[in-house]
Structure formats: structure tokens, C-alpha cells
Design a protein around this motif. Structure first.
Motif, PDB file in Angstrom:
ATOM      1  N   ALA A   1       9.205  28.659   4.256  1.00 29.31           N
ATOM      2  CA  ALA A   1       9.289  29.896   3.479  1.00 29.31           C
ATOM      3  C   ALA A   1       8.984  29.684   1.992  1.00 29.31           C
ATOM      4  CB  ALA A   1      10.647  30.583   3.655  1.00 29.31           C
ATOM      5  N   ARG A   2       8.496  28.492   1.597  1.00 31.97           N
ATOM      6  CA  ARG A   2       8.203  28.232   0.184  1.00 31.97           C
ATOM      7  C   ARG A   2       6.817  27.654  -0.055  1.00 31.97           C
ATOM      8  NH1 ARG A   2      11.815  24.773  -2.735  1.00 31.97           N
ATOM      9  NH2 ARG A   2      10.625  25.588  -4.455  1.00 31.97           N
ATOM     10  N   ARG A   3       6.577  26.434   0.493  1.00 29.72           N
ATOM     11  CA  ARG A   3       5.309  25.754   0.185  1.00 29.72           C
ATOM     12  C   ARG A   3       4.838  24.914   1.366  1.00 29.72           C
ATOM     13  NH1 ARG A   3       5.589  22.222  -4.951  1.00 29.72           N
ATOM     14  NH2 ARG A   3       7.260  21.251  -3.785  1.00 29.72           N
ATOM     15  N   LEU A   4       3.516  24.851   1.495  1.00 29.36           N
ATOM     16  CA  LEU A   4       2.841  23.979   2.445  1.00 29.36           C
ATOM     17  C   LEU A   4       1.668  23.364   1.702  1.00 29.36           C
ATOM     18  CD1 LEU A   4       2.301  22.999   5.442  1.00 29.36           C
ATOM     19  CD2 LEU A   4       0.726  24.941   5.583  1.00 29.36           C
ATOM     20  N   ALA A   5       1.530  22.051   1.802  1.00 30.08           N
ATOM     21  CA  ALA A   5       0.390  21.395   1.164  1.00 30.08           C
ATOM     22  C   ALA A   5      -0.125  20.303   2.073  1.00 30.08           C
ATOM     23  CB  ALA A   5       0.792  20.802  -0.193  1.00 30.08           C
ATOM     24  N   PHE A   6      -1.424  20.093   2.019  1.00 30.13           N
ATOM     25  CA  PHE A   6      -2.005  18.941   2.693  1.00 30.13           C
ATOM     26  C   PHE A   6      -3.105  18.359   1.830  1.00 30.13           C
ATOM     27  CE2 PHE A   6      -3.724  22.692   4.962  1.00 30.13           C
ATOM     28  CZ  PHE A   6      -5.091  22.534   4.834  1.00 30.13           C
ATOM     29  N   ALA A   7      -3.394  17.093   2.098  1.00 32.70           N
ATOM     30  CA  ALA A   7      -4.387  16.366   1.301  1.00 32.70           C
ATOM     31  C   ALA A   7      -5.225  15.503   2.216  1.00 32.70           C
ATOM     32  CB  ALA A   7      -3.682  15.495   0.261  1.00 32.70           C
ATOM     33  N   GLY A   8      -6.466  15.285   1.831  1.00 34.60           N
ATOM     34  CA  GLY A   8      -7.343  14.410   2.592  1.00 34.60           C
ATOM     35  C   GLY A   8      -6.778  12.998   2.633  1.00 34.60           C
ATOM     36  N   VAL A   9      -6.862  12.365   3.798  1.00 35.89           N
ATOM     37  CA  VAL A   9      -6.387  10.996   3.939  1.00 35.89           C
ATOM     38  C   VAL A   9      -7.324  10.049   3.197  1.00 35.89           C
ATOM     39  CG1 VAL A   9      -5.967   9.141   5.620  1.00 35.89           C
ATOM     40  CG2 VAL A   9      -5.183  11.457   6.108  1.00 35.89           C
ATOM     41  N   VAL A  10      -8.627  10.262   3.355  1.00 38.53           N
ATOM     42  CA  VAL A  10      -9.636   9.456   2.659  1.00 38.53           C
ATOM     43  C   VAL A  10     -10.369  10.318   1.638  1.00 38.53           C
ATOM     44  CG1 VAL A  10     -11.757   8.113   2.935  1.00 38.53           C
ATOM     45  CG2 VAL A  10      -9.904   7.895   4.613  1.00 38.53           C
TER      46      VAL A  10
ATOM     47  N   ARG B   1      -3.275  14.964   5.747  1.00 36.57           N
ATOM     48  CA  ARG B   1      -1.843  14.734   5.964  1.00 36.57           C
ATOM     49  C   ARG B   1      -1.072  15.869   5.284  1.00 36.57           C
ATOM     50  NH1 ARG B   1       0.324   9.850   6.746  1.00 36.57           N
ATOM     51  NH2 ARG B   1      -1.478   8.870   5.776  1.00 36.57           N
ATOM     52  N   ILE B   2      -0.086  16.406   5.993  1.00 40.67           N
ATOM     53  CA  ILE B   2       0.814  17.383   5.391  1.00 40.67           C
ATOM     54  C   ILE B   2       1.654  16.631   4.360  1.00 40.67           C
ATOM     55  CG2 ILE B   2       2.684  19.054   5.755  1.00 40.67           C
ATOM     56  CD1 ILE B   2       0.124  19.905   7.193  1.00 40.67           C
ATOM     57  N   THR B   3       1.579  17.048   3.103  1.00 41.14           N
ATOM     58  CA  THR B   3       2.300  16.356   2.031  1.00 41.14           C
ATOM     59  C   THR B   3       3.534  17.122   1.564  1.00 41.14           C
ATOM     60  OG1 THR B   3       0.826  17.348   0.396  1.00 41.14           O
ATOM     61  CG2 THR B   3       0.242  15.146   1.215  1.00 41.14           C
ATOM     62  N   ILE B   4       3.523  18.428   1.742  1.00 41.47           N
ATOM     63  CA  ILE B   4       4.682  19.263   1.415  1.00 41.47           C
ATOM     64  C   ILE B   4       4.877  20.234   2.564  1.00 41.47           C
ATOM     65  CG2 ILE B   4       5.662  20.990  -0.145  1.00 41.47           C
ATOM     66  CD1 ILE B   4       3.856  19.836  -2.364  1.00 41.47           C
ATOM     67  N   TYR B   5       6.105  20.292   3.072  1.00 43.08           N
ATOM     68  CA  TYR B   5       6.441  21.226   4.140  1.00 43.08           C
ATOM     69  C   TYR B   5       7.825  21.786   3.828  1.00 43.08           C
ATOM     70  CZ  TYR B   5       6.852  23.229   8.771  1.00 43.08           C
ATOM     71  OH  TYR B   5       6.967  24.108   9.814  1.00 43.08           O
ATOM     72  N   GLU B   6       7.846  22.896   3.106  1.00 49.15           N
ATOM     73  CA  GLU B   6       9.089  23.545   2.699  1.00 49.15           C
ATOM     74  C   GLU B   6       9.081  24.956   3.266  1.00 49.15           C
ATOM     75  OE1 GLU B   6       9.307  23.400  -1.572  1.00 49.15           O
ATOM     76  OE2 GLU B   6       9.188  21.209  -1.595  1.00 49.15           O
TER      77      GLU B   6
ATOM     78  N   SER C   1       6.248  17.463   7.166  1.00 50.15           N
ATOM     79  CA  SER C   1       5.701  16.553   6.164  1.00 50.15           C
ATOM     80  C   SER C   1       5.358  15.238   6.857  1.00 50.15           C
ATOM     81  CB  SER C   1       6.736  16.331   5.058  1.00 50.15           C
ATOM     82  OG  SER C   1       6.171  15.617   4.004  1.00 50.15           O
ATOM     83  N   GLY C   2       4.149  14.745   6.627  1.00 45.64           N
ATOM     84  CA  GLY C   2       3.688  13.517   7.265  1.00 45.64           C
ATOM     85  C   GLY C   2       2.776  13.740   8.466  1.00 45.64           C
ATOM     86  N   THR C   3       2.747  14.963   9.019  1.00 42.72           N
ATOM     87  CA  THR C   3       1.846  15.272  10.129  1.00 42.72           C
ATOM     88  C   THR C   3       0.408  14.992   9.697  1.00 42.72           C
ATOM     89  OG1 THR C   3       3.307  16.948  11.078  1.00 42.72           O
ATOM     90  CG2 THR C   3       0.960  17.132  11.616  1.00 42.72           C
ATOM     91  N   ILE C   4      -0.364  14.366  10.576  1.00 47.18           N
ATOM     92  CA  ILE C   4      -1.771  14.055  10.301  1.00 47.18           C
ATOM     93  C   ILE C   4      -2.651  14.824  11.287  1.00 47.18           C
ATOM     94  CG2 ILE C   4      -3.538  12.242  10.204  1.00 47.18           C
ATOM     95  CD1 ILE C   4      -1.315  10.292   9.438  1.00 47.18           C
ATOM     96  N   ALA C   5      -3.749  15.353  10.786  1.00 48.07           N
ATOM     97  CA  ALA C   5      -4.679  16.121  11.610  1.00 48.07           C
ATOM     98  C   ALA C   5      -6.108  15.691  11.316  1.00 48.07           C
ATOM     99  CB  ALA C   5      -4.521  17.606  11.326  1.00 48.07           C
ATOM    100  N   ARG C   6      -6.973  15.994  12.259  1.00 45.46           N
ATOM    101  CA  ARG C   6      -8.415  15.785  12.111  1.00 45.46           C
ATOM    102  C   ARG C   6      -9.065  17.149  12.207  1.00 45.46           C
ATOM    103  NH1 ARG C   6     -13.068  15.622  15.063  1.00 45.46           N
ATOM    104  NH2 ARG C   6     -11.999  16.270  16.950  1.00 45.46           N
TER     105      ARG C   6
END
Length: 172
Positions: free
Chosen positions: A90-99, A83-88, A63-68
């Protein structure tokens, strides 16, 4: 007072959402390793529109990892940071656009049968630019097709070899 925004329906629009689920014959932990732990190796494999992917933070994916990323979707090149917003694990992974206004969510739900997991993928385009609103039905259709393709590609890759092992899932 005259309101152009309401006349042309330029107020906030509902997000454009694509969602698809699929059953995969692997454990949630194995699938999460492929989509989460090994994100930077495997994301371009299940989403071939990703032409470049670069981690901008140090350390393992969390969670918090940033990628381009640089993508080419339907002939249109775009670059964004997420940015990785959820990193759980075996359950959930989410990311969202920074801009850019988008979110992706991968959810894993073990099923009653041993070693079978339901993978659900949701993509949300949180804001549709005004000039694109006349094309909203086409955008919705493309996003839904992309969600379906995403889960089918992940299933094909992880079931065809050892998840996360470079090259193992690339066999024909």
C-alpha cells in the motif's frame, strides 16, 4: 595528458529519468494488490512492451524476488532480469535491473478524499551507453512518454474492474 573521455564527453552522465503522477479512484491497498501482489499477472497488461515475464524465485512477490522479462520497445527486443528492491504494501514497489542499469519505482499516496490515491511512477536509466549519447534528447522523450503511458494504463485497468482479478480489468 590528452583525455579523449572529456573531449567527447564520455564521462559519467546524469541518469535519464521519466516521472509521472496520476490520481486513481481506488485505495492504495487495492492499487498495490494490482501492481505488487499480482505483478506477474498484471505487469504485461499495463506495459504491453513486456512480451514474456517469468518469476525466477519461489514464493509470493516480495523484496528480493527476481524476474526475467523480454521486452520489445520501439521495435528493439531486449531481455533482462530485475530484482524487487522495495516491497511496502500500500506504499511503494521498486525494482532494478540485476545487470542492466535501470530502476522503476511506484509510489502510492492516499489523498484527502476517501478512496483516492496518487500513483507516482519513476523510471531511471542510470547509464546511457556512449553511442546513445547523441540521441539523449530522444531517449529522454521516449522514457517520459513511457512513464506517462504507464500510469495512464494502470489507472485505466484498475478503475475498469476489480484490481488483480484476471480478466476483470480487461473489459473494453
Amino acid at each position: 595528458m590528452f583525455n579523449l573521455g572529456s573531449m567527447f564527453n564520455l564521462g559519467p552522465a546524469d541518469p535519464v529519468v521519466g516521472k509521472k503522477s496520476i490520481l486513481i479512484r481506488l485505495s492504495a491497498a487495492e492499487i498495490f494488490k494490482f501492481i505488487g501482489d499480482d505483478l506477474f499477472h498484471n505487469y504485461p497488461r499495463w506495459s504491453p512492451e513486456v512480451q514474456e515475464l517469468e518469476c525466477l524465485t519461489d514464493g509470493p512477490v516480495k523484496s528480493g524476488t527476481i524476474a526475467r522479462q523480454v521486452r520489445v520497445d520501439h521495435g528493439q527486443r531486449s531481455e533482462s532480469k530485475f530484482r524487487i528492491t522495495i516491497y511496502e504494501p500500500a506504499r511503494r514497489l521498486a525494482f532494478a535491473g540485476v545487470v542492466e542499469p535501470y530502476r522503476c519505482l511506484y509510489e502510492l499516496q492516499p489523498q484527502g478524499r476517501e478512496g483516492v490515491t496518487e500513483l507516482s511512477f519513476t523510471f531511471e536509466l542510470l547509464e546511457l551507453k556512449a553511442f546513445m549519447r547523441p540521441f539523449e534528447p530522444l531517449v529522454r522523450s521516449a522514457i517520459q512518454e513511457g512513464a506517462t503511458r504507464t500510469v495512464e494504463n494502470i489507472k485505466r485497468l484498475v478503475e475498469s474492474g476489480t484490481p488483480g482479478t484476471p480478466g476483470a480489468a480487461a473489459r473494453p
